[in-house]
Design a protein around this motif. Structure first.
Motif, PDB file in Angstrom:
ATOM      1  N   SER A 151      20.334  -3.200 -47.018  1.00 31.57           N
ATOM      2  CA  SER A 151      19.686  -4.160 -47.225  1.00 31.57           C
ATOM      3  C   SER A 151      18.131  -3.940 -46.474  1.00 31.57           C
ATOM      4  O   SER A 151      17.917  -3.316 -45.887  1.00 31.57           O
ATOM      5  N   ARG A 152      17.593  -5.005 -46.939  1.00 30.83           N
ATOM      6  CA  ARG A 152      15.937  -4.476 -46.773  1.00 30.83           C
ATOM      7  C   ARG A 152      15.463  -4.514 -45.570  1.00 30.83           C
ATOM      8  O   ARG A 152      14.244  -4.413 -45.181  1.00 30.83           O
ATOM      9  N   ALA A 153      16.008  -5.792 -44.825  1.00 30.84           N
ATOM     10  CA  ALA A 153      16.102  -5.500 -43.415  1.00 30.84           C
ATOM     11  C   ALA A 153      15.872  -4.539 -42.891  1.00 30.84           C
ATOM     12  O   ALA A 153      14.939  -3.735 -41.561  1.00 30.84           O
ATOM     13  N   ALA A 154      16.598  -3.126 -42.792  1.00 30.48           N
ATOM     14  CA  ALA A 154      17.358  -1.854 -42.900  1.00 30.48           C
ATOM     15  C   ALA A 154      15.700  -1.115 -42.679  1.00 30.48           C
ATOM     16  O   ALA A 154      15.655  -0.054 -42.352  1.00 30.48           O
ATOM     17  N   LEU A 155      14.606  -1.410 -44.269  1.00 28.69           N
ATOM     18  CA  LEU A 155      13.972  -0.510 -44.289  1.00 28.69           C
ATOM     19  C   LEU A 155      12.974  -0.004 -42.854  1.00 28.69           C
ATOM     20  O   LEU A 155      12.770   1.131 -42.872  1.00 28.69           O
ATOM     21  N   PRO A 156      12.676  -1.003 -42.411  1.00 30.12           N
ATOM     22  CA  PRO A 156      11.465  -0.765 -41.604  1.00 30.12           C
ATOM     23  C   PRO A 156      11.836   0.679 -40.209  1.00 30.12           C
ATOM     24  O   PRO A 156      11.301   2.049 -40.580  1.00 30.12           O
ATOM     25  N   ARG A 157      13.158   0.089 -39.531  1.00 30.22           N
ATOM     26  CA  ARG A 157      13.859   1.269 -38.784  1.00 30.22           C
ATOM     27  C   ARG A 157      13.517   2.062 -39.796  1.00 30.22           C
ATOM     28  O   ARG A 157      13.632   3.838 -38.746  1.00 30.22           O
ATOM     29  N   ALA A 158      14.952   2.427 -41.196  1.00 29.98           N
ATOM     30  CA  ALA A 158      14.418   3.773 -41.162  1.00 29.98           C
ATOM     31  C   ALA A 158      13.655   4.417 -41.921  1.00 29.98           C
ATOM     32  O   ALA A 158      13.344   5.995 -41.480  1.00 29.98           O
ATOM     33  N   LEU A 159      12.768   3.750 -42.260  1.00 31.09           N
ATOM     34  CA  LEU A 159      11.422   4.786 -42.598  1.00 31.09           C
ATOM     35  C   LEU A 159      11.095   4.913 -40.932  1.00 31.09           C
ATOM     36  O   LEU A 159      10.148   6.210 -41.411  1.00 31.09           O
ATOM     37  N   GLY A 160      10.408   4.382 -40.452  1.00 32.78           N
ATOM     38  CA  GLY A 160      10.074   4.737 -39.179  1.00 32.78           C
ATOM     39  C   GLY A 160      10.589   6.591 -38.258  1.00 32.78           C
ATOM     40  O   GLY A 160       9.891   6.609 -38.048  1.00 32.78           O
TER      41      GLY A 160
END
Length: 754
Positions: free
Chosen positions: A737-746
């Motif tokens: 989901s969207r919630a995992a995006l910051p860590r993924a892109l980080g």
């Protein structure tokens, strides 16, 4: 004619000559009738051929008469024959030929003293430009000449079709005989000759036997070139007068009608027709079996086969095989049908015996006879495909393919091509797969057989999913979905095949949820509604898809069901698929040593079976377990071997997946402190490069906390477009989901590259 699209065939017919191309277009050229006819629009052809007509008008009278008679006789022609038909005598004809060669209208052939037109189109223009009186006289004399020589009926029929209007019973019979000889080579021409013969039968109130036989033959000719609705109308009109038909002719009419309804995808109507007729056949079946009863039972079996209900026809088909004996020409049809039907039912021991018996009959035939049985070879090849006799399947399908083109037996050709596509995928001939699938799609769509066209589209999408970069995934999944909607519009065996193919495409495209949904919703709780011979590998696919969805308990259930189904079927390749799924289950449970051992055994089995794609995919999938159990060096060796196998068949997706796994393993070795976290980050870093520029832009805005509506307004797109992009981003990054995006892109932005 060769194969290919209409444009390609038209280009071949014109010889690449723009003037000839324009003339054929103006004549409304039909590949099914070429080269006997340039097209139905004679006036249009002459208007486009004004320069050629000008050349003809400039000839001397003898040369003009000679060239028109030569056009009547057709390429190649001899001076003596032209002299006899034209009445000019040999000396004047030879002088005329000298003039015609000088202006390059005709050319001498290098053998036999014959001549031919510079281009076939010129013959059609010359004939169309001739006066009606000359044409009738010349065709009559040519007919007499050929009859005196006892020439084949198909050569005489070329003359008879221009004479039948004068009420000649002889010309009518020649057309019927010529149609029988022409049926395999050019069924469209055979249909036209039969139509002419029918139109000029003496008027009668009742439907008599000669008329009925002509109508049934015409229906089969029209069916061979995909003119199904036209054929259906004819046979339904015939059945309107069924009270006037003998029982033998009635059975034949019902058989033809049932086949046509089946080919049109009208499975319920087809079954009703053939069941009605089956009640007219005495049971037990008479021995020897009458040809009309054999034809009807074959049609009944094929209808039930394509409905996915062959079990209802099995007993009567097997009885017919026994009643037909060994010499009846219908035996190969019944044997091939029994072989494919038993395979569909999963009765492998009986099916294998039938395939062996049928192959023995067909293989003993010389090519000239075998190619007259393309539908037998198609059914036999399909049965061998499902029984994993891949070499024999290729051999029989490609032998049958020689007897079919884009213009003849096109519906049988569609089935042959689709079966060959399955084989091409298994054996890693991906470029050939895509080419054959596109030809099958075009033939099926132009013939109105949408279910077959749909399967061809899914097969092509799957081939392209293997050969193209991941960046093309969404477009190719859309192609597969479009094909799927066509294939399942009418329930039957093709729909069951399409379900498995679509699920495989979805899994390969990174949509395990969609893969599982397709399998369960359409295949039943244990996929019992799908193709029986593929059930183990589809259960294995469901198990691996469940693993990708993080549902290990469901995965275990699917794999166990697959193992039970594989044990029951006893097909080696199906078992290998299930064993690979079991290896993936071991890996997911952290049991890497047994997983690695099983991956190796399966990979070797696929390699020995000649399946390079499955060999490479197994090695790539098993590399992480080999790394965990035996170290980096061996894992890299597996990935290198997989890369070589993938490159040999152009499987770009396998190459990209091997690169991704290599990056993941290298990252986990470089930072041993937090292996689970590092593996996830490396996984993202290997896949984030696959995002398009717009997807990366949307991902970064969403990771920064912006809502869908805000992103849409900032980028001047709709909210729906943003959501569609986000769905693809989650799939590519393998995040929920969207919630995992910051860590993924980080992980990508902040960690240094490995």
């Amino acid at each position: 004619m060769g194969h290919g699209t209409y444009v390609e065939q038209l280009h071949a017919a014109s010889g690449g000559n723009p003037r000839m191309l324009r003339i054929l277009l103006a004549a409304r050229w039909d590949p099914d009738e070429w080269p006997l006819s340039a097209g139905p629009d004679r006036d249009g052809m002459l208007r486009a051929a004004v320069p050629v007509v000008t050349e003809l008008d400039a000839l001397t009278a003898d040369a003009a008469r000679s060239v028109q008679v030569a056009a009547v006789l057709g390429d190649p022609f001899l001076p003596g024959d032209v002299a006899e038909v034209s009445g000019l005598g040999l000396d004047r004809t030879l002088a005329a030929f000298t003039e015609l060669v000088d202006v390059d209208l005709i050319r001498p052939l290098p053998w036999g003293g014959g001549y031919a037109f510079r281009h076939p189109v010129l013959a059609h223009v010359a004939l169309a430009h001739a006066s009606p009186a000359l044409r009738v006289e010349a065709h009559g004399r040519a007919m007499d000449l050929l009859t005196a020589r006892r020439a084949p009926a198909l050569l005489r029929a070329r003359q008879a079709e221009h004479l039948v209007g004068a009420g000649s019973a002889e010309a009518r019979q020649v057309l019927v005989d010529g149609a029988a000889e022409m049926m395999a080579k050019s069924p469209a021409t055979a249909a036209r000759w039969l139509r002419l013969a029918l139109d000029h039968l003496p008027a009668g109130e009742q439907i008599d036997a000669p008329r009925t036989l002509l109508v049934l033959d015409q229906c089969q000719a029209l069916s061979a070139v995909g003119r199904l609705q036209e054929a259906r109308s004819l046979v339904h009109e015939l059945l309107r007068h069924r009270a006037d038909l003998s029982e033998d002719l009635l059975l034949r009419a019902y058989a033809v009608c049932g086949e046509l309804e089946r080919l049109l995808g009208r499975h319920q109507e087809a079954e009703a027709v053939v069941r009605t007729a089956l009640d007219l056949v005495p049971r037990p079946l008479p021995v020897p079996l009458p040809p009309s009863a054999a034809e009807l039972i074959t049609a009944y079996g094929r209808v039930q086969l394509f409905r996915g209900a062959y079990g209802e026809a099995r007993d009567v088909v097997r009885e017919a095989v026994e009643a037909a004996g060994t010499v009846d020409p219908v035996v190969p049809y019944l044997r091939a049908l029994a072989a494919l039907g038993d395979t569909q039912l999963g009765l492998l021991p009986q099916a294998v015996a039938e395939v062996t018996a049928c192959a023995r009959i067909v293989d003993a035939l010389p090519d000239t006879e075998a190619v007259t049985l393309p539908d037998v070879l198609a059914m036999l090849g399909c049965a061998e495909l499902f029984q994993e006799r891949l070499h024999d399947a290729y051999r029989h399908l490609e032998r049958g393919l020689q007897a079919t083109t884009g213009a003849t037996r096109r519906l049988i050709r569609v089935n042959q091509l689709v079966a060959l596509c399955h084989l091409d995928q298994l054996t890693g001939r991906l470029e050939t797969l895509c080419r054959r699938a596109e030809e099958a799609r075009l033939l099926a769509r132009t013939s109105g057989v949408d279910e077959a066209a749909g399967i061809a589209m899914i097969l092509r999408a799957t081939g392209l999913l293997w050969t193209r970069s991941r960046r093309d995934t969404d477009r190719l999944l859309e192609l597969a979905d479009e094909g799927y909607s066509l294939a399942v519009a009418k329930r039957g065996w093709r729909a069951a095949v399409a379900v498995g193919l679509r699920a495989q495409a979805q899994f390969l495209g990174g949509d395990p949820e969609g893969c599982l949904r397709t399998l369960v919703e359409e295949g039943g709780p244990r996929l019992e509604l799908l193709v029986r011979a593929w059930q183990p590998s589809l259960l294995a696919l469901a198990g691996v898809a469940a693993l990708r969805c993080k549902d290990i308990d469901a995965a275990r259930d699917w794999v166990e069901a697959g193992e039970a189904a594989a044990a029951q079927l006893g097909l080696p390749l199906q078992l290998h698929h299930v064993r690979r799924a079991r290896a993936e289950l071991h890996a997911a449970e952290g049991e890497h040593a047994p997983a690695a051992e099983l991956f190796f055994e399966v990979a070797e089995s696929f390699r020995r079976a000649g399946l390079p794609l499955e060999h490479a995919w197994t090695l790539v999938t098993g590399a992480p377990s080999v790394h965990a159990a035996h170290g980096m060096q061996q894992a890299l060796e597996w990935l290198d071997t997989a890369g070589k196998a993938a490159r040999s068949c152009g499987a770009q997706r396998v190459i990209e997946e091997a690169a991704r796994i290599r990056t993941l393993l290298t990252a986990s070795c470089a930072t041993a402190g937090s292996p689970v976290e590092t593996v996830q980050e490396a996984n993202v870093r290997a896949t984030v490069a696959l995002l398009t520029e717009r997807e990366r832009e949307i991902a970064e805005l969403a990771a920064g906390g912006k809502r869908t509506k805000e992103i849409a307004e900032e980028l001047f797109v709709s909210s729906r477009t943003v959501e569609a992009h986000l769905g693809r981003i989650y799939r590519k990054l393998d995040i929920p989901s969207r919630a995992a995006l910051p860590r993924a892109l980080g992980a990508v932005v902040h960690r240094p590259p490995v």
